[in-house]
Write a protein that holds these residues in place. Structure first.
Motif, PDB file in Angstrom:
ATOM      1  N   ALA A   3       0.677  -1.330   0.037  1.00 10.27           N
ATOM      2  CA  ALA A   3      -0.242  -0.032  -0.195  1.00 10.27           C
ATOM      3  C   ALA A   3       0.588   1.301  -0.396  1.00 10.27           C
ATOM      4  CB  ALA A   3      -1.079   0.525   1.103  1.00 10.27           C
ATOM      5  N   LYS A  28       7.128  -2.046   9.100  1.00 10.08           N
ATOM      6  CA  LYS A  28       5.222  -2.420   7.854  1.00 10.08           C
ATOM      7  C   LYS A  28       5.156  -3.292   9.027  1.00 10.08           C
ATOM      8  CE  LYS A  28       2.221  -4.359   4.850  1.00 10.08           C
ATOM      9  NZ  LYS A  28       1.917  -5.725   3.772  1.00 10.08           N
ATOM     10  N   GLY A  51      -2.057   1.831   5.917  1.00 11.21           N
ATOM     11  CA  GLY A  51      -2.052   1.252   4.302  1.00 11.21           C
ATOM     12  C   GLY A  51      -3.333   0.860   4.543  1.00 11.21           C
ATOM     13  N   PRO A  75      -5.629   4.859   3.151  1.00 11.11           N
ATOM     14  CA  PRO A  75      -4.156   4.847   2.564  1.00 11.11           C
ATOM     15  C   PRO A  75      -4.702   5.980   2.888  1.00 11.11           C
ATOM     16  CG  PRO A  75      -5.082   4.790  -0.005  1.00 11.11           C
ATOM     17  CD  PRO A  75      -6.482   4.715   1.313  1.00 11.11           C
TER      18      PRO A  75
END
Lengths: 191, 191
Positions: A3, A28, A51, A75
């Motif tokens: 994303a 992440k 995301g 997002p």
DNA sequence: TTGTTAGTGTGTCATTTGACACAATTGTTG
DNA sequence: CAACAATTGTGTCAAATGACACACTAACAA
């Protein structure tokens, strides 16, 4: 496709090399509903890119009531800029209303990025400028619209927010009372 | 002492050399009341720093009525960021409500500044970030205050704005009607 | 199951607001 | 000065709102 990478590709033209270099600065993580991203009383030491997921950004007013400052739907970026960039104690809190996919950029990595190269400094400037413009455009829009119009647009454009935030959060976000928002919902029960 | 120089000295720590270099990029002009800084339909090609004076920043809504977006009182920066940084057609206008002292930074000079040195890029980033933070803090304040409180604060903090803007401009700025603002003024006639 | 809590749905009522109409005032121009 | 336009002040009224009180529901723990 990630994303974060997708977001940067669509919003800024970067070489594959630069894109990779940039994305490598983020970490992440997947977090469950209820996770606190940052909290009143602490210093925010990261920028969060959401995301997927919905966030509740709020603080407390003088009467001790929760006031919704923003409802974020990924997002999008989320942080407290004042706390992050000036290392001040944060007065707001931010909590996940759903499970979220987050990309975390720590302050130290951010500082290295923007202090080493004019490209990345201008990149950060761009993102902040875009945030400011978005806010100004929102303000413009708000001034001409009724609470009812704004609720219906929120329902249309951000159904995830309406689904996951309580009626009290949304009422506070729109600047009205729980009861008035309820009247609006009743009137528009068909929508 | 020049208003622009004074402003930068108070807000950012710069060497005398850097300060001089920066200020040299601006052009100082005095303009009379009624001067148009930028206008709907054109591209804004400068950033304005208002040393002294009051500005009316407005646009037209769908019904063709003037809506006050902001009332600026120097010392402060003023531009339309979207038009300036992305060379888009501007939808707003900005007019001097008093004689003003302006410091004009042309787009070309701005671009040179922020693209040559990470110091100046970060400097611009800082100013934009501060503008965003100010806006967010204003929004926070607004959500907890009545129109009456906000008017009384405007009167206290920005008397020049109240003196020079029409009641209609101020009402629009506060998000209410001319009549309601009049009721507020009548109630607070002693203040 | 029961009890507890948080959130939501609902009715009543005093207040505030915006809209409208128009009077009063101020400022500008010939 | 007179005429005119723009702005401000004012009253009336229907509609919207917030505050309060309380019933209802869902989720959850004991």
């Amino acid at each position: 496709m990630d994303a974060l990478q997708l977001f940067f590709e669509e919003s800024h033209q970067l070489s594959q090399r630069d894109l990779g270099y940039l994305v490598d600065h983020f970490e992440k993580v997947s977090v469950p509903k209820g996770t606190v991203l940052f909290e009143q009383g602490a210093i925010v030491d990261a920028v969060y890119f959401v995301g997927e997921g919905v966030l509740h950004h709020y603080n407390y007013n003088e009467e001790g009531q929760k006031v919704t400052l923003d409802l974020h739907e990924g997002p999008c970026f989320c942080t407290n800029l004042e706390s992050f960039s000036e290392r001040k104690i944060c007065q707001d809190s931010c909590v996940a209303l759903t499970d979220c996919t987050l990309y975390i950029l720590q302050k130290a990595k951010y500082d290295t990025l923007v202090n080493t190269n004019v490209k990345w400094s201008n990149f950060a400037k761009d993102i902040i400028a875009k945030t400011l413009m978005k806010m100004l455009n929102q303000l413009k829009a708000v001034s001409n619209k009724s609470i009812e119009q704004r609720y219906l647009e929120l329902l249309k454009n951000n159904p995830l927010i309406v689904q996951n935030a309580s009626i009290a959060m949304i009422a506070s976000y729109l600047g009205t009372s729980r009861e008035t928002l309820h009247r609006i919902r009743r009137r528009n029960i068909l929508v």
